[in-house]
Design an enzyme around this catalytic site. Structure first.
Site, PDB file in Angstrom:
ATOM      1  N   HIS A 275       7.184  -7.878  -4.144  1.00  0.00           N
ATOM      2  CA  HIS A 275       5.814  -8.259  -4.532  1.00  0.00           C
ATOM      3  C   HIS A 275       5.818  -9.628  -5.229  1.00  0.00           C
ATOM      4  CE1 HIS A 275       3.619  -4.534  -3.571  1.00  0.00           C
ATOM      5  NE2 HIS A 275       4.812  -4.000  -3.708  1.00  0.00           N
TER       6      HIS A 275
ATOM      7  N   GLY B 260       0.833  -1.202   0.000  1.00  0.00           N
ATOM      8  CA  GLY B 260       0.000   0.000   0.000  1.00  0.00           C
ATOM      9  C   GLY B 260       0.859   1.240   0.000  1.00  0.00           C
TER      10      GLY B 260
ATOM     11  N   SER C  31     -26.692  -9.077 -23.311  1.00  0.00           N
ATOM     12  CA  SER C  31     -26.050  -8.148 -24.232  1.00  0.00           C
ATOM     13  C   SER C  31     -25.393  -8.906 -25.373  1.00  0.00           C
ATOM     14  CB  SER C  31     -24.976  -7.370 -23.476  1.00  0.00           C
ATOM     15  OG  SER C  31     -23.940  -8.263 -23.083  1.00  0.00           O
ATOM     16  N   GLY C  32     -25.296 -10.217 -25.213  1.00  0.00           N
ATOM     17  CA  GLY C  32     -24.561 -10.990 -26.202  1.00  0.00           C
ATOM     18  C   GLY C  32     -23.119 -11.202 -25.783  1.00  0.00           C
ATOM     19  N   GLY C  33     -22.713 -10.514 -24.722  1.00  0.00           N
ATOM     20  CA  GLY C  33     -21.359 -10.682 -24.214  1.00  0.00           C
ATOM     21  C   GLY C  33     -21.249 -11.944 -23.360  1.00  0.00           C
ATOM     22  N   VAL C  34     -20.006 -12.278 -23.018  1.00  0.00           N
ATOM     23  CA  VAL C  34     -19.764 -13.526 -22.296  1.00  0.00           C
ATOM     24  C   VAL C  34     -20.411 -13.504 -20.897  1.00  0.00           C
ATOM     25  CG1 VAL C  34     -17.974 -15.047 -21.375  1.00  0.00           C
ATOM     26  CG2 VAL C  34     -17.607 -13.889 -23.527  1.00  0.00           C
ATOM     27  N   ASP C  35     -20.277 -12.391 -20.181  1.00  0.00           N
ATOM     28  CA  ASP C  35     -20.724 -12.378 -18.783  1.00  0.00           C
ATOM     29  C   ASP C  35     -22.225 -12.592 -18.648  1.00  0.00           C
ATOM     30  OD1 ASP C  35     -18.103 -11.749 -18.490  1.00  0.00           O
ATOM     31  OD2 ASP C  35     -18.442  -9.626 -18.085  1.00  0.00           O
ATOM     32  N   SER C  36     -23.007 -11.781 -19.363  1.00  0.00           N
ATOM     33  CA  SER C  36     -24.455 -11.931 -19.207  1.00  0.00           C
ATOM     34  C   SER C  36     -24.914 -13.273 -19.767  1.00  0.00           C
ATOM     35  CB  SER C  36     -25.204 -10.763 -19.854  1.00  0.00           C
ATOM     36  OG  SER C  36     -24.975 -10.716 -21.232  1.00  0.00           O
ATOM     37  N   SER C  37     -24.232 -13.783 -20.784  1.00  0.00           N
ATOM     38  CA  SER C  37     -24.630 -15.070 -21.363  1.00  0.00           C
ATOM     39  C   SER C  37     -24.371 -16.210 -20.388  1.00  0.00           C
ATOM     40  CB  SER C  37     -23.856 -15.346 -22.647  1.00  0.00           C
ATOM     41  OG  SER C  37     -24.069 -14.310 -23.561  1.00  0.00           O
TER      42      SER C  37
ATOM     43  N   GLU D 161       3.297 -11.274  -6.095  1.00  0.00           N
ATOM     44  CA  GLU D 161       2.110 -11.429  -6.936  1.00  0.00           C
ATOM     45  C   GLU D 161       2.291 -10.964  -8.372  1.00  0.00           C
ATOM     46  OE1 GLU D 161       2.674  -9.326  -4.519  1.00  0.00           O
ATOM     47  OE2 GLU D 161       1.405  -7.539  -4.529  1.00  0.00           O
TER      48      GLU D 161
END
Ligand code: XMP
Length: 519
Positions: free
Chosen positions: A176, A57, A229-235, A178
């Site tokens: 770091h 941080g 929307s046709g996008g991956v997430d909503s599908s 990560e």
């Protein structure tokens, strides 16, 4: 709450905290990031982590009022790893000392093992070549160890680069682990989690079963609507919810007339015909394109589309009897509460289009089954659910669609030309086997006409810009290094095959300072 083994990441505001979660998820470990302000004793007890990681941080431990972890962290009896600022506050809390004003150390550094000190436990496999390459970014540093700790490794700028109290299983690293620039960072994190007893029980198959159970529990016998929307997430969200509750789900696909070539038909066919999911195809292109007439300012465009989208969605969704829930494909990066030290709002670069505000307006409750997932995990879940690979691997597409790839006024004529040009560009990329190496590729039609010569005639047509970028998360991006042959061939094809374009350029701007989309 999930039943997986859980790791808690306490966020102290590092730019790369999300990467800690990414690395752990890659190891099939469930973790959550919470800002330090919201982690108190009650939270810790309730969360019951099997291990805790304290992030880096921008704060300075010696400074008055700088962020701290609750003292219960040290009494839970679980392993704790402090990274950079996290290491420093660990030393400070447990009786060591941290000072400012030493040589700052940024970028690549090398750590050598301290004489005689253990390289097992979380350091197993490290120092195989004698020293470790790591990525540092710190101004302050530890100057006195807390009791019980030993030095495991040192760098030129950080004599206490790696410290450990093996008895209590407390570890601190100044660098770091990560980030990709610390090549063995992942190994260190893996060792840490193994030592904490994690077995890697976070798999997509188990996530899917659990998500289905939770959706059924939340929704009961009520109706759910989902904006596609046709996008991956909503599908993926829609297919998952459909598996859980079948016909209690109705999807609404708002077609704003700003989709790519054949895209609207593909979405409708896939959901209605292949998945048998009840789908309302709201063809509202006249409304959207009508309201966009004469609009040239990018923010006005975005806001107009966002407002209409909500109106239209509300109108159609209102017709679904008894709908009590709204499903959204919200992802984990959208819900991580970011730590703001200034307390001020960040600058709006672009107004993103979403259905925010709808649930309250319509009195709907939210179903967000992807809230715990990163983008690539959503893709993995999509595969688990049997969505076609070609669909899951699709490049992201913005909510306002082609409108923001049409600087200046959006007209039907320009949209038609743009769709053709975009289809040729994507076809070229696929033919050359480059699609999966590219984060996003598209054409923007420019608001200028230029003079050309085709055959023996003069032309006076639109110019277009090709854009293709590599990126990990869309936050930063670089242009894709196509070969000149590829670019030449693509420009020739676009100019020959697309009536209305006579000039083609390639956009080689990175993000920042540019953005991926043109508006
Ligand atoms: P920028 O242009 O801001 O884009 O560099 C970063 C990523 O976000 C996408 N994008 C959007 N996605 N609604 C969305 O759902 C939006 O309003 C929107 N604007 C940009 C963009 O395509 C890229 O992947």
């Amino acid at each position: 709450m999930t039943q997986h083994q859980r790791l808690l990441i306490i966020d102290f505001g590092s730019q790369v905290t999300q990467l800690i979660a990414r690395r752990l998820r890659e190891l099939n470990i469930y973790c959550e990031i919470h800002p330090f302000q919201s982690v108190d004793d009650a939270f810790l007890q309730d969360f019951a982590p099997r291990a805790v990681i304290l992030s880096g941080g921008p704060g300075s431990v010696p400074a008055q009022g700088s962020p701290r972890a609750p003292s219960l962290v040290w009494e839970l009896g679980v392993p704790v790893l402090g990274i950079c600022y996290g290491q420093q506050l660990m030393m400070d809390a447990l009786g060591g000392r941290v000072e400012s004003g030493h040589h700052a150390e940024y970028g690549r550094a090398f750590i050598s093992p301290a004489e005689g000190h253990g390289r097992d436990s979380i350091f197993a496999g490290l120092f195989a070549t004698g020293r470790e390459e790591v990525w540092m970014s710190h101004g302050d540093r530890v100057t006195q160890l807390a009791p019980g700790f030993q030095i495991i490794g040192t760098s030129q700028g950080a004599p206490f680069a790696i410290v450990a109290d093996e008895a209590r299983r407390f570890y601190g690293v100044q660098f770091h682990p990560e980030v990709h620039h610390t090549p063995n960072g992942r190994l260190l994190l893996e060792n840490f989690t193994r030592l904490a007893g994690f077995t890697g029980d976070w798999t997509m198959a188990s996530y899917r079963d659990e998500a289905i159970r939770k959706i059924r529990e939340q929704v009961g016998d009520k109706q759910v609507i989902c904006g596609l929307s046709g996008g991956v997430d909503s599908s993926v969200a829609a297919v998952l919810i459909h598996e859980a509750i079948g016909d209690q789900l109705t999807c609404v696909f708002v077609d704003h007339g700003l989709m790519r070539l054949n895209e609207a038909e593909e979405v409708v066919t896939m959901f209605r015909d292949n998945y048998n999911i009840p789908l309302i195809h709201a063809d509202e292109s006249d409304l959207f394109l009508g309201e966009l007439e004469g609009v040239t300012d990018p923010e006005v465009k975005r806001k107009t589309i966002g407002r209409l989208f909500i109106d239209v969605f509300q109108r159609y969704a209102g017709e679904i009897e008894g709908a009590e829930f709204l499903a959204q494909g919200t992802l984990y990066p959208d819900v991580i509460e970011s730590v703001s030290f200034s307390g001020g709002p960040s600058v709006t670069i672009k107004s993103h289009h979403n259905v925010g505000g709808l649930p309250e307006k319509m009195g709907l409750k939210l179903v967000e089954p992807l809230r715990e997932l990163f983008k690539d995990e959503v893709r993995a879940l999509g595969r688990e659910l049997g969505l076609p690979a070609s669909f899951i691997g699709r490049h992201p597409f913005p909510g306002p669609g082609l409108a923001i790839r049409c600087p200046g006024e959006v007209t039907r004529e320009k949209l038609d030309i743009l769709r053709q040009a975009d289809a040729v560009f994507i076809d070229q990329i696929r033919k050359h086997g480059l699609y999966d190496d590219i984060w996003q590729a598209f054409v923007a039609i420019l608001p200028v006409r230029t003079v050309g010569v085709m055959g023996d005639s003069r032309t006076y047509d639109y110019a277009c810009a090709l854009r293709a970028v590599t990126s990990v998360d869309g936050m930063t991006a670089d242009y894709y290094p196509f070969t000149h042959d590829f670019l030449g061939e693509t420009a020739t094809r676009i100019i020959n095959e697309v009536k209305g374009i006579n000039r083609c350029t390639y956009d080689i701007t990175s993000k920042p300072p540019g953005t991926i989309e043109w508006e």
